[in-house]
Enzyme design. Sequence first.
Site, PDB file in Angstrom:
ATOM      1  N   GLU A 227      37.279  39.125  40.844  1.00 52.61           N
ATOM      2  CA  GLU A 227      37.828  38.341  41.954  1.00 52.61           C
ATOM      3  C   GLU A 227      38.167  39.362  43.025  1.00 52.61           C
ATOM      4  O   GLU A 227      39.176  40.049  42.935  1.00 52.61           O
ATOM      5  CB  GLU A 227      39.048  37.549  41.464  1.00 52.61           C
ATOM      6  CG  GLU A 227      39.370  36.368  42.348  1.00 52.61           C
ATOM      7  CD  GLU A 227      40.266  36.757  43.488  1.00 52.61           C
ATOM      8  OE1 GLU A 227      39.726  37.153  44.554  1.00 52.61           O
ATOM      9  OE2 GLU A 227      41.489  36.670  43.328  1.00 52.61           O
ATOM     10  N   CYS A 261      43.889  37.322  49.215  1.00 53.59           N
ATOM     11  CA  CYS A 261      42.418  37.275  49.281  1.00 53.59           C
ATOM     12  C   CYS A 261      41.954  35.969  49.905  1.00 53.59           C
ATOM     13  O   CYS A 261      40.928  35.932  50.570  1.00 53.59           O
ATOM     14  CB  CYS A 261      41.822  37.458  47.897  1.00 53.59           C
ATOM     15  SG  CYS A 261      42.573  36.432  46.643  1.00 53.59           S
TER      16      CYS A 261
HETATM   17  P1  NDP Z   1      42.377  48.301  44.786  1.00 58.04           P
HETATM   18  O1  NDP Z   1      41.213  47.430  44.606  1.00 58.04           O
HETATM   19  O2  NDP Z   1      42.133  49.772  44.890  1.00 58.04           O
HETATM   20  O3  NDP Z   1      43.407  48.041  43.559  1.00 58.04           O
HETATM   21  C1  NDP Z   1      43.356  46.928  42.716  1.00 58.04           C
HETATM   22  C2  NDP Z   1      43.442  47.388  41.272  1.00 58.04           C
HETATM   23  O4  NDP Z   1      42.268  48.120  40.942  1.00 58.04           O
HETATM   24  C3  NDP Z   1      44.606  48.339  41.001  1.00 58.04           C
HETATM   25  O5  NDP Z   1      45.088  48.122  39.711  1.00 58.04           O
HETATM   26  C4  NDP Z   1      43.946  49.700  41.106  1.00 58.04           C
HETATM   27  O6  NDP Z   1      44.649  50.697  40.438  1.00 58.04           O
HETATM   28  C5  NDP Z   1      42.610  49.409  40.460  1.00 58.04           C
HETATM   29  N1  NDP Z   1      41.537  50.327  40.810  1.00 58.04           N
HETATM   30  C6  NDP Z   1      41.248  50.846  42.020  1.00 58.04           C
HETATM   31  N2  NDP Z   1      40.159  51.635  41.954  1.00 58.04           N
HETATM   32  C7  NDP Z   1      39.744  51.632  40.676  1.00 58.04           C
HETATM   33  C8  NDP Z   1      38.693  52.279  39.968  1.00 58.04           C
HETATM   34  N3  NDP Z   1      37.830  53.084  40.572  1.00 58.04           N
HETATM   35  N4  NDP Z   1      38.578  52.067  38.643  1.00 58.04           N
HETATM   36  C9  NDP Z   1      39.441  51.261  38.018  1.00 58.04           C
HETATM   37  N5  NDP Z   1      40.467  50.633  38.623  1.00 58.04           N
HETATM   38  C10 NDP Z   1      40.623  50.801  39.940  1.00 58.04           C
HETATM   39  O7  NDP Z   1      43.197  47.801  46.026  1.00 58.04           O
HETATM   40  P2  NDP Z   1      44.199  48.592  46.990  1.00 58.04           P
HETATM   41  O8  NDP Z   1      45.549  48.456  46.447  1.00 58.04           O
HETATM   42  O9  NDP Z   1      43.806  49.982  47.289  1.00 58.04           O
HETATM   43  O10 NDP Z   1      43.993  47.733  48.305  1.00 58.04           O
HETATM   44  C11 NDP Z   1      42.866  48.027  49.133  1.00 58.04           C
HETATM   45  C12 NDP Z   1      42.215  46.775  49.646  1.00 58.04           C
HETATM   46  O11 NDP Z   1      41.741  45.992  48.563  1.00 58.04           O
HETATM   47  C13 NDP Z   1      43.128  45.829  50.400  1.00 58.04           C
HETATM   48  O12 NDP Z   1      43.333  46.260  51.703  1.00 58.04           O
HETATM   49  C14 NDP Z   1      42.368  44.548  50.275  1.00 58.04           C
HETATM   50  O13 NDP Z   1      41.345  44.504  51.225  1.00 58.04           O
HETATM   51  C15 NDP Z   1      41.757  44.615  48.887  1.00 58.04           C
HETATM   52  N6  NDP Z   1      42.560  43.893  47.877  1.00 58.04           N
HETATM   53  C16 NDP Z   1      42.168  42.639  47.510  1.00 58.04           C
HETATM   54  C17 NDP Z   1      42.931  41.913  46.616  1.00 58.04           C
HETATM   55  C18 NDP Z   1      42.545  40.541  46.205  1.00 58.04           C
HETATM   56  O14 NDP Z   1      43.422  39.733  45.905  1.00 58.04           O
HETATM   57  N7  NDP Z   1      41.272  40.236  46.104  1.00 58.04           N
HETATM   58  C19 NDP Z   1      44.176  42.447  46.059  1.00 58.04           C
HETATM   59  C20 NDP Z   1      44.480  43.788  46.470  1.00 58.04           C
HETATM   60  C21 NDP Z   1      43.694  44.463  47.346  1.00 58.04           C
HETATM   61  P3  NDP Z   1      45.594  51.740  41.263  1.00 58.04           P
HETATM   62  O15 NDP Z   1      46.635  50.924  41.927  1.00 58.04           O
HETATM   63  O16 NDP Z   1      46.113  52.629  40.211  1.00 58.04           O
HETATM   64  O17 NDP Z   1      44.687  52.432  42.234  1.00 58.04           O
END
Ligand code: NDP
Length: 453
Positions: A227, A261
């Site tokens: 998602e 989102c």
């Molecule tokens: P991320 O996608 O980086 O984080 C979401 C989750 O994924 C966190 O638990 C993060 O861990 C983990 N994650 C990130 N990179 C990896 C990887 N390479 N391998 C495994 N797990 C990973 O979101 P951000 O917090 O950096 O936000 C950035 C952008 O993402 C936002 O500006 C928005 O555009 C989008 N976003 C979308 C969401 C939605 O509801 N669809 C929710 C949040 C963000 P960790 O925190 O340790 O990096």
Amino acid sequence: MIQSRNPYTAELLNSYEEEKAYRIEEKIQQAHAAFIEWRRRPLDERAALMQRVAALLRERKESLAQLMTQEMGKVRREALAEVEKCAWVCEYYATYAGLFLTEEMVHTDASRSYVRFAPLGVVLAVMPWNFPFWQVFRFAAPALMAGNTALLKHASNVPQCALAIEKLFLDAGCPAGVFQTLLIGSQAVEAVIRHDRVRAVTLTGSEAAGRKVAAIAGESLKKTVLELGGSDPFIVLPDVDIESVAAKAVQARMINNGQSCIAAKRFIIHADVYDDFTEAFIAHMHKLRFGNPEDEHTDYAAMARHDLRDELHEQVTRSIKAGAMCLLGGKPIQHAGACYEPTVLAGVVPGMPAFDEELFGPVAALIKASSTEEALALANRSSYGLGGSVWTADTLKGERLAQQLEVGCAFVNGIVKSDPRLPFGGVKHSGYGRELSIFGIREFVNIQTVWIA
Ligand code: NDP
């Protein structure tokens, strides 16, 4: 170290050492051992525990909401509503999981053949900070009711929420290992996905994280549900009541300070009402009250992290450079917190970041369409396909248009929202698979054919 920091005050609340490899291994083994027992439990027993989780959520509503407010800046009113919604999804699956997982008889050349739904095993959930409780429960309630066990790798800025959720399941009486939190950074996720005992992965978050996790899971031949982001269109046709739709539009954009989102992000407005709608939209944005997220009168406070705020500002700046007009806001608020002004960008067209990228914060992009057909074409001109809404006095026309949106969730005269009773998920770069409803509980099961001669 994993740090919990209040994004409104910038105060460090707590920090945790990341769990070491041996501890991660222990937790995975514990999740597997718990699975062996948990899957055999009568569904009624699992349902009773899920009801207990719902009751505990309600009992602890105030403190859990407070945790969200402090850890990621969600305003108190919305945090309380989020806890309520988590209780609802637990109750929903406690009530309906039995029905959704009932064996289905199929007449074939066998004396008896049927389909059954068996749990897969340990499922890893990589979750984001924006709805730190809801995103987790939306996955956990169906997955656990189906007989799986769960490992949560929560976003690194919400470790206290992650631990509070684990405690809820334990305090409700779930056996140790049924739901566990791993306090790890994203670099440690790959090894968990590759671990033999881990059978599937779900991720809610950015497109970039989704691609990485799905690539690893794909290589290991493990099921994924993704998602990811969205850039939801909000189409305004000329026959609407401008005043009330503009109010809804601001609500749709500003939920969770724009960090959702399924927040409406691209407002595609028919040329006949573009100027009037713009004026009304800005007037409603002006009315929003900035303040401490713990104050019940606050409408918006801080974004979840300073780097996310800076990234948003960079997207706004690039959009203005590319020709967008900034009619309101457009810069960080002078404050210790990660605060950003509610911003309205007008004259947005494809090619600008505000059109092409996901703007995850309090920034609205206003786009002019010369006709209904052009509005639809602009709506679909996005790499994302999560949600979208059409606003018109002609409901039938709205429905026809909604069906042509390339999105997973199409709404007419309503703000896109998730509901345990309806499937939720996207197409295109917004991901794949579905959460919630009967479709959500059937993602992490072995749909097993049984054929008896
Ligand atoms: P991320 O996608 O980086 O984080 C979401 C989750 O994924 C966190 O638990 C993060 O861990 C983990 N994650 C990130 N990179 C990896 C990887 N390479 N391998 C495994 N797990 C990973 O979101 P951000 O917090 O950096 O936000 C950035 C952008 O993402 C936002 O500006 C928005 O555009 C989008 N976003 C979308 C969401 C939605 O509801 N669809 C929710 C949040 C963000 P960790 O925190 O340790 O990096």
